[in-house]
Design a protein around this motif. Structure first.
Motif, PDB file in Angstrom:
ATOM      1  N   UNK A 188       0.835  -1.208   0.000  1.00 51.23           N
ATOM      2  CA  UNK A 188       0.000   0.000   0.000  1.00 51.23           C
ATOM      3  C   UNK A 188       0.869   1.258   0.000  1.00 51.23           C
ATOM      4  N   UNK A 189       1.627   1.396  -1.066  1.00 53.71           N
ATOM      5  CA  UNK A 189       2.521   2.544  -1.226  1.00 53.71           C
ATOM      6  C   UNK A 189       2.374   3.074  -2.648  1.00 53.71           C
ATOM      7  N   UNK A 190       2.626   4.347  -2.834  1.00 51.52           N
ATOM      8  CA  UNK A 190       2.517   4.952  -4.161  1.00 51.52           C
ATOM      9  C   UNK A 190       3.435   4.232  -5.137  1.00 51.52           C
ATOM     10  N   UNK A 191       2.956   4.009  -6.352  1.00 45.81           N
ATOM     11  CA  UNK A 191       3.775   3.321  -7.348  1.00 45.81           C
ATOM     12  C   UNK A 191       4.999   4.176  -7.681  1.00 45.81           C
ATOM     13  N   UNK A 201      -0.193  -2.159 -10.301  1.00 44.12           N
ATOM     14  CA  UNK A 201       0.636  -3.164 -10.956  1.00 44.12           C
ATOM     15  C   UNK A 201       0.600  -4.452 -10.146  1.00 44.12           C
ATOM     16  N   UNK A 202       0.695  -5.568 -10.868  1.00 42.61           N
ATOM     17  CA  UNK A 202       0.738  -6.892 -10.237  1.00 42.61           C
ATOM     18  C   UNK A 202       2.133  -7.480 -10.425  1.00 42.61           C
ATOM     19  N   UNK A 205      -1.144   4.923 -12.397  1.00 46.20           N
ATOM     20  CA  UNK A 205      -2.408   5.145 -11.683  1.00 46.20           C
ATOM     21  C   UNK A 205      -2.893   3.869 -11.005  1.00 46.20           C
ATOM     22  N   UNK A 206      -3.441   4.033  -9.825  1.00 44.48           N
ATOM     23  CA  UNK A 206      -3.930   2.880  -9.075  1.00 44.48           C
ATOM     24  C   UNK A 206      -3.396   2.909  -7.664  1.00 44.48           C
ATOM     25  N   UNK A 264       5.611  -9.034 -14.576  1.00 46.48           N
ATOM     26  CA  UNK A 264       4.751  -8.024 -13.950  1.00 46.48           C
ATOM     27  C   UNK A 264       3.805  -7.433 -14.998  1.00 46.48           C
ATOM     28  N   UNK A 265       2.624  -7.004 -14.547  1.00 47.82           N
ATOM     29  CA  UNK A 265       1.654  -6.448 -15.484  1.00 47.82           C
ATOM     30  C   UNK A 265       0.718  -5.480 -14.770  1.00 47.82           C
ATOM     31  N   UNK A 266       0.102  -4.609 -15.570  1.00 47.28           N
ATOM     32  CA  UNK A 266      -0.910  -3.694 -15.056  1.00 47.28           C
ATOM     33  C   UNK A 266      -2.298  -4.250 -15.411  1.00 47.28           C
ATOM     34  N   UNK A 267      -3.337  -3.488 -15.140  1.00 50.19           N
ATOM     35  CA  UNK A 267      -4.731  -3.854 -15.440  1.00 50.19           C
ATOM     36  C   UNK A 267      -5.134  -5.176 -14.776  1.00 50.19           C
TER      37      UNK A 267
END
Length: 345
Positions: free
Chosen positions: A191-194, A250-251, A199-200, A258-261
């Motif tokens: 739970x930290x800023x990317x 991001x996952x 965005x997210x 690694x990937x977004x969405x």
């Protein structure tokens, strides 16, 4: 040298090989904390894997002796295998969800042959032919048990509590319980800023729960002697929806890349399983055993080419899907059949 990827914000991934496995490797993540590095998963217990893990840490200017803690997404040997050796070398703590710690304890404490007895019983009950079961009977009768992965897995010394922040100095890592692939699988929400400003809401260490191009194996939670009937696929689908609502930027999965969405990938997997359940209903217009169903399901290769051990995994997945259909009232067991057969309703 181990392939090391920097993800920014004090997070790296190391490619740790899985011997003789098409997945190729586990992505072990290294998280910098104010008390020293913490690993998310550790990789398979194999000399080459250990060499790559320690080499990857070395490339970051770290030694395994500096590891402060190990957070395990789930108990499978390609994730938890090296945890014990890391703890021996460093004194690090090992954290795992209680449901998977129970699996580790049960596996370590089981009498030799218990697993083979259970497998013979289970496979016979779901309609496996005798030529498939015979090698297991022979192995049991011979008393020569080959070493199975997980028999000596380390017992964790900390419990991951769902919804709580882990005790990591200077970091905010929250545990999200995501049963399905295993009963105690957890994802870990950073739970930290990317670091790149994507965005997210933060990043997600997703283990095997959410992968960019693979649907993880969802089979029965194997527990010899447990009469309680679980619904792993139902657990998995519920867990997927919960992850989809997090809105992460991001996952960081344990395999592939690694990937977004995340939300888009969750929708793809929900659709995939709904289509698969619908396809199974089409097969169940006539009564079938779970084994017969597995023979007719679509896999990544023809049934005739699937090796013995992988057929056991496939029939477990078929059972999990049938169990979901029964829970939904879309299929039912046919009375007085042995082995049991199921039919669509």
């Amino acid at each position: 040298m181990t392939q090391v990827t920097e993800h920014g914000g004090g997070v790296w991934s190391l490619r740790v090989p899985i011997p003789d496995n098409p997945l190729g490797h586990t992505l072990v993540h290294v998280l910098d904390t104010d008390r020293g590095p913490v690993l998310v998963d550790t990789g398979w217990d194999d000399p080459d894997s250990w060499h790559e893990l320690t080499g990857g840490l070395g490339a970051l200017g770290l030694s395994v002796q500096e590891v402060h803690g190990v957070v395990i997404t789930h108990h499978h040997p390609d994730h938890h295998g090296l945890s014990g050796r890391v703890r021996e070398e460093s004194g690090a703590w090992i954290a795992m969800h209680a449901a998977d710690t129970a699996v580790v304890r049960r596996t370590r404490e089981a009498e030799p042959g218990t697993w083979l007895d259970y497998m013979v019983h289970k496979l016979t009950a779901v309609g496996a032919p005798e030529d498939h079961v015979a090698p297991l009977r022979a192995a049991r009768a011979s008393g020569r048990m080959r070493t199975l992965p997980g028999l000596r897995s380390a017992v964790p010394d900390r419990e991951i509590v769902p919804g709580e922040l882990l005790d990591l100095a200077g970091r905010r890592l929250r545990a999200i319980w995501t049963p399905g692939h295993t009963p105690g699988h957890v994802c870990l929400h950073l739970e930290e800023e990317h670091p790149a400003g994507l965005p997210g809401h933060g990043r997600l260490f997703s283990g095997d729960h959410l992968l960019p191009g693979i649907s993880p194996h969802i089979g029965l939670y194997e527990n010899p002697g447990d009469a309680h009937e679980t619904d792993p696929l139902g657990d998995y689908l519920d867990s997927l929806e919960r992850i989809g609502r997090l809105g992460v930027a991001e996952v960081l999965p344990a395999h592939q890349y690694a990937f977004a969405d995340a939300a888009g990938r969750v929708e793809e997997l929900l659709t995939h399983h709904e289509e698969r359940l619908t396809g199974l209903l089409g097969l169940l217009t006539t009564p079938l055993t779970p084994w017969q169903l597995a023979e007719r399901m679509e896999w990544n290769r023809p049934w005739a080419e699937i090796p013995h051990g992988s057929r056991n995994i496939a029939v477990s997945e078929a059972e999990a899907h049938v169990r979901r259909l029964v829970k939904l009232g879309r299929a039912e067991a046919v009375g007085n059949t042995d082995p049991v057969t199921y039919v669509a309703v």
